[in-house]
Design a protein around this motif. Structure first.
Motif, PDB file in Angstrom:
ATOM      1  N   LYS A  11      20.051  30.340  62.625  1.00 49.45           N
ATOM      2  CA  LYS A  11      20.621  31.522  61.960  1.00 49.45           C
ATOM      3  C   LYS A  11      20.955  31.225  60.497  1.00 49.45           C
ATOM      4  O   LYS A  11      21.058  30.068  60.079  1.00 49.45           O
ATOM      5  CB  LYS A  11      21.894  31.974  62.691  1.00 49.45           C
ATOM      6  CG  LYS A  11      23.065  30.979  62.560  1.00 49.45           C
ATOM      7  CD  LYS A  11      23.875  31.215  61.338  1.00 49.45           C
ATOM      8  CE  LYS A  11      24.755  30.171  60.769  1.00 49.45           C
ATOM      9  NZ  LYS A  11      24.621  28.866  60.523  1.00 49.45           N
ATOM     10  N   ILE A  13      23.886  32.781  57.627  1.00 47.98           N
ATOM     11  CA  ILE A  13      24.943  33.758  57.336  1.00 47.98           C
ATOM     12  C   ILE A  13      24.602  34.379  55.983  1.00 47.98           C
ATOM     13  O   ILE A  13      24.462  33.677  54.982  1.00 47.98           O
ATOM     14  CB  ILE A  13      26.336  33.100  57.345  1.00 47.98           C
ATOM     15  CG1 ILE A  13      26.613  32.485  58.736  1.00 47.98           C
ATOM     16  CG2 ILE A  13      27.412  34.132  56.989  1.00 47.98           C
ATOM     17  CD1 ILE A  13      27.945  31.808  58.895  1.00 47.98           C
ATOM     18  N   GLU A  17      30.871  34.407  55.322  1.00 51.98           N
ATOM     19  CA  GLU A  17      31.373  33.161  55.913  1.00 51.98           C
ATOM     20  C   GLU A  17      32.771  32.850  55.367  1.00 51.98           C
ATOM     21  O   GLU A  17      33.151  33.286  54.284  1.00 51.98           O
ATOM     22  CB  GLU A  17      30.433  31.968  55.700  1.00 51.98           C
ATOM     23  CG  GLU A  17      29.963  31.715  54.291  1.00 51.98           C
ATOM     24  CD  GLU A  17      28.696  32.502  53.996  1.00 51.98           C
ATOM     25  OE1 GLU A  17      28.877  33.643  53.516  1.00 51.98           O
ATOM     26  OE2 GLU A  17      27.585  31.994  54.193  1.00 51.98           O
ATOM     27  N   HIS A  18      33.513  32.098  56.094  1.00 51.82           N
ATOM     28  CA  HIS A  18      34.915  31.733  55.831  1.00 51.82           C
ATOM     29  C   HIS A  18      35.853  32.934  55.997  1.00 51.82           C
ATOM     30  O   HIS A  18      36.825  32.826  56.753  1.00 51.82           O
ATOM     31  CB  HIS A  18      35.093  31.081  54.444  1.00 51.82           C
ATOM     32  CG  HIS A  18      34.591  29.659  54.441  1.00 51.82           C
ATOM     33  ND1 HIS A  18      35.236  28.645  55.119  1.00 51.82           N
ATOM     34  CD2 HIS A  18      33.469  29.106  53.896  1.00 51.82           C
ATOM     35  CE1 HIS A  18      34.553  27.523  54.968  1.00 51.82           C
ATOM     36  NE2 HIS A  18      33.459  27.777  54.247  1.00 51.82           N
ATOM     37  N   VAL A  20      35.310  35.472  57.676  1.00 53.71           N
ATOM     38  CA  VAL A  20      35.198  35.902  59.086  1.00 53.71           C
ATOM     39  C   VAL A  20      36.213  35.163  59.971  1.00 53.71           C
ATOM     40  O   VAL A  20      36.669  35.681  60.988  1.00 53.71           O
ATOM     41  CB  VAL A  20      33.745  35.720  59.612  1.00 53.71           C
ATOM     42  CG1 VAL A  20      33.352  34.261  59.744  1.00 53.71           C
ATOM     43  CG2 VAL A  20      33.537  36.444  60.935  1.00 53.71           C
ATOM     44  N   VAL A  21      36.611  33.969  59.554  1.00 55.14           N
ATOM     45  CA  VAL A  21      37.615  33.208  60.312  1.00 55.14           C
ATOM     46  C   VAL A  21      38.942  33.975  60.321  1.00 55.14           C
ATOM     47  O   VAL A  21      39.728  33.867  61.258  1.00 55.14           O
ATOM     48  CB  VAL A  21      37.787  31.796  59.683  1.00 55.14           C
ATOM     49  CG1 VAL A  21      38.909  31.019  60.339  1.00 55.14           C
ATOM     50  CG2 VAL A  21      36.464  31.027  59.738  1.00 55.14           C
ATOM     51  N   ARG A 124      34.885  24.760  66.036  1.00 51.63           N
ATOM     52  CA  ARG A 124      34.314  25.888  65.266  1.00 51.63           C
ATOM     53  C   ARG A 124      35.283  27.058  65.246  1.00 51.63           C
ATOM     54  O   ARG A 124      35.929  27.394  66.228  1.00 51.63           O
ATOM     55  CB  ARG A 124      32.998  26.305  65.893  1.00 51.63           C
ATOM     56  CG  ARG A 124      32.491  27.637  65.367  1.00 51.63           C
ATOM     57  CD  ARG A 124      31.059  27.843  65.715  1.00 51.63           C
ATOM     58  NE  ARG A 124      30.228  26.992  64.880  1.00 51.63           N
ATOM     59  CZ  ARG A 124      29.928  27.264  63.613  1.00 51.63           C
ATOM     60  NH1 ARG A 124      30.386  28.358  63.051  1.00 51.63           N
ATOM     61  NH2 ARG A 124      29.172  26.450  62.931  1.00 51.63           N
ATOM     62  N   ALA A 125      35.335  27.718  64.091  1.00 52.42           N
ATOM     63  CA  ALA A 125      36.367  28.716  63.905  1.00 52.42           C
ATOM     64  C   ALA A 125      35.992  30.114  64.385  1.00 52.42           C
ATOM     65  O   ALA A 125      36.846  30.876  64.799  1.00 52.42           O
ATOM     66  CB  ALA A 125      36.737  28.746  62.432  1.00 52.42           C
ATOM     67  N   SER A 126      34.716  30.500  64.308  1.00 53.07           N
ATOM     68  CA  SER A 126      34.352  31.853  64.751  1.00 53.07           C
ATOM     69  C   SER A 126      33.057  31.793  65.569  1.00 53.07           C
ATOM     70  O   SER A 126      32.296  30.841  65.454  1.00 53.07           O
ATOM     71  CB  SER A 126      34.158  32.793  63.546  1.00 53.07           C
ATOM     72  OG  SER A 126      32.818  32.743  63.101  1.00 53.07           O
ATOM     73  N   ASP A 129      27.778  32.000  64.878  1.00 50.63           N
ATOM     74  CA  ASP A 129      26.485  31.309  65.047  1.00 50.63           C
ATOM     75  C   ASP A 129      25.896  31.543  66.436  1.00 50.63           C
ATOM     76  O   ASP A 129      24.713  31.859  66.581  1.00 50.63           O
ATOM     77  CB  ASP A 129      26.646  29.797  64.858  1.00 50.63           C
ATOM     78  CG  ASP A 129      26.728  29.386  63.405  1.00 50.63           C
ATOM     79  OD1 ASP A 129      27.136  30.225  62.584  1.00 50.63           O
ATOM     80  OD2 ASP A 129      26.400  28.227  63.093  1.00 50.63           O
ATOM     81  N   THR A 184      31.311  21.475  59.181  1.00 51.81           N
ATOM     82  CA  THR A 184      32.031  22.745  59.001  1.00 51.81           C
ATOM     83  C   THR A 184      33.558  22.577  59.011  1.00 51.81           C
ATOM     84  O   THR A 184      34.263  23.170  58.185  1.00 51.81           O
ATOM     85  CB  THR A 184      31.616  23.710  60.139  1.00 51.81           C
ATOM     86  OG1 THR A 184      30.197  23.827  60.112  1.00 51.81           O
ATOM     87  CG2 THR A 184      32.230  25.077  59.985  1.00 51.81           C
ATOM     88  N   GLY A 266      26.752  29.512  55.130  1.00 50.91           N
ATOM     89  CA  GLY A 266      27.475  28.663  56.084  1.00 50.91           C
ATOM     90  C   GLY A 266      28.713  28.077  55.437  1.00 50.91           C
ATOM     91  O   GLY A 266      29.308  28.668  54.543  1.00 50.91           O
ATOM     92  N   ALA A 267      29.072  26.891  55.880  1.00 53.52           N
ATOM     93  CA  ALA A 267      30.369  26.333  55.489  1.00 53.52           C
ATOM     94  C   ALA A 267      30.436  25.931  54.024  1.00 53.52           C
ATOM     95  O   ALA A 267      31.504  25.937  53.417  1.00 53.52           O
ATOM     96  CB  ALA A 267      30.685  25.136  56.389  1.00 53.52           C
TER      97      ALA A 267
HETATM   98  O1  PMV Z   1      28.801  25.859  60.313  1.00 56.01           O
HETATM   99  P1  PMV Z   1      28.003  26.875  59.566  1.00 56.01           P
HETATM  100  O2  PMV Z   1      27.408  26.309  58.366  1.00 56.01           O
HETATM  101  O3  PMV Z   1      27.082  27.611  60.413  1.00 56.01           O
HETATM  102  O4  PMV Z   1      28.994  28.041  59.019  1.00 56.01           O
HETATM  103  C1  PMV Z   1      30.314  28.127  59.286  1.00 56.01           C
HETATM  104  C2  PMV Z   1      30.826  29.521  59.035  1.00 56.01           C
HETATM  105  C3  PMV Z   1      32.326  29.538  58.821  1.00 56.01           C
HETATM  106  O5  PMV Z   1      32.691  30.894  58.592  1.00 56.01           O
HETATM  107  C4  PMV Z   1      32.711  28.709  57.601  1.00 56.01           C
HETATM  108  C5  PMV Z   1      33.079  28.993  60.028  1.00 56.01           C
HETATM  109  C6  PMV Z   1      32.965  29.858  61.262  1.00 56.01           C
HETATM  110  O6  PMV Z   1      33.017  29.297  62.372  1.00 56.01           O
HETATM  111  O7  PMV Z   1      32.839  31.084  61.148  1.00 56.01           O
END
Ligand code: PMV
Length: 310
Positions: A11, A13, A17-18, A20-21, A124-126, A129, A184, A266-267
């Motif tokens: 995937k 994003i 991102e961030h 969304v947490v 993982r926070a949300s 993915d 992340t 992403g992160a």
């Molecule tokens: O771990 P990644 O690169 O797929 O992206 C994390 C996305 C964040 O919003 C930073 C964290 C999350 O779990 O939503």
């Protein structure tokens, strides 16, 4: 259960991102790079022909708890690991899709259990993915009601994320990998500390939410010019939050000449950036010339699926 092969996509994003947490909206799309996982009941658990080492395979430790017995596990991947393209979520989703193939588990259970694995292993926070990997195509997390059909809600630690289908136009996106592996967890923690320290951090997170909602409308209308502009705005906001880095800024900057817009995905802190473009060769050239590794991805990829069963 006998021998089953299932696959799931990686995937990207696109926005949000961030933020969304903290309950703000986000958009993710599945990409045309998949992980395949074949499971065969066996007298011991092996991984790609070798004996199972729990220290090397924390995801499998978590998922094997759901297995009725030992398995021969075989995996193949088209997703570069550590590139921010959701390889761990695709692995968890493909593995569980294969494991659940006999009880016709619904997508909500698949997305939730794959998220629980990610949560257990990397905090993982949300669930963005694993939801993208399960559903495929495009998803909106915490989007407005009119943005698309409601798929499922996932709740963890008192937070609920509502996941909707998001119709997305055909798009070409160039990914630029910085070559820097950036987990992340520490970046999510960095934003959490920033929020504690700095009063306007919440304003930035709110602005990311606004940009993302506008992006959902642009996507629905197929307005790539507007979407690209919003992606670049989002990159600036993420930089203020402290999750970009010189290498990402360099690749974003270099891509903008031939793109509708570009941003980290992403992160952050390394990992990858994305550029929305209809001149992918030129953007790939710009990324290579600034030391990044480019590859082109296309939208419209289906979600987790069972490929063979006997
Ligand atoms: O771990 P990644 O690169 O797929 O992206 C994390 C996305 C964040 O919003 C930073 C964290 C999350 O779990 O939503």
């Amino acid at each position: 259960m006998s021998r089953v092969t299932a696959s799931a996509p990686g995937k990207l994003i696109v926005l949000g991102e961030h933020a969304v947490v903290y309950g703000k909206p986000a958009v993710a799309i599945a990409i045309d790079r998949r992980i395949r996982c074949t499971l065969t009941p066996y007298n011991e658990t092996t991984v790609n022909g070798r004996s199972f080492d729990p220290d090397k395979h924390p995801y499998l430790v978590s998922m094997m708890r759901r297995s009725p017995g030992p398995m021969r596990i075989e995996t193949t991947s088209e997703i570069p690991p550590g590139s921010g393209l959701g390889s761990s979520a695709a692995l968890s989703t493909a593995f569980l899709k294969a494991l659940y193939s006999s009880d016709a588990a619904d997508d909500k259970r698949l997305a939730t259990d794959a998220f629980l694995t990610e949560y257990e292993v990397q905090g993982r926070a949300s669930p963005i993915d694993t939801s993208a990997s399960t559903h495929g195509m495009g998803i909106a997390v915490n989007g407005p009601e009119n943005c698309g059909e409601h798929l499922w809600d996932i709740t963890m630690n008192g937070n609920t994320w509502s996941v909707r289908d998001l119709a997305i136009p055909k798009m070409t996106i160039v990914v630029g990998y910085t070559g820097i592996h950036a987990p992340t967890g520490p970046l999510v923690e960095k934003v959490r500390r920033y929020r504690q320290k700095c009063r306007f951090a919440d304003d930035i997170i709110g602005e990311i939410g606004t940009v993302t909602e506008e992006g959902m409308t642009a996507l629905r209308k197929g307005d790539l010019v507007r979407l690209g502009k919003l992606m670049t705005d989002d990159h600036k906001l993420l930089s203020i939050l402290g999750v970009s880095c010189d290498e990402l800024n360099k690749l974003v900057d270099a891509s903008l000449r031939h793109s509708y817009g570009a941003k980290l995905t992403g992160a952050g802190g390394g990992g990858s950036m994305i550029a929305l473009t209809d001149e992918p060769e030129k953007v790939c050239g710009s990324i290579t010339s600034r030391g990044g590794t480019p590859f082109v991805v296309r939208t419209g990829e289906p979600g987790a699926m069972t490929e063979h069963k006997n």
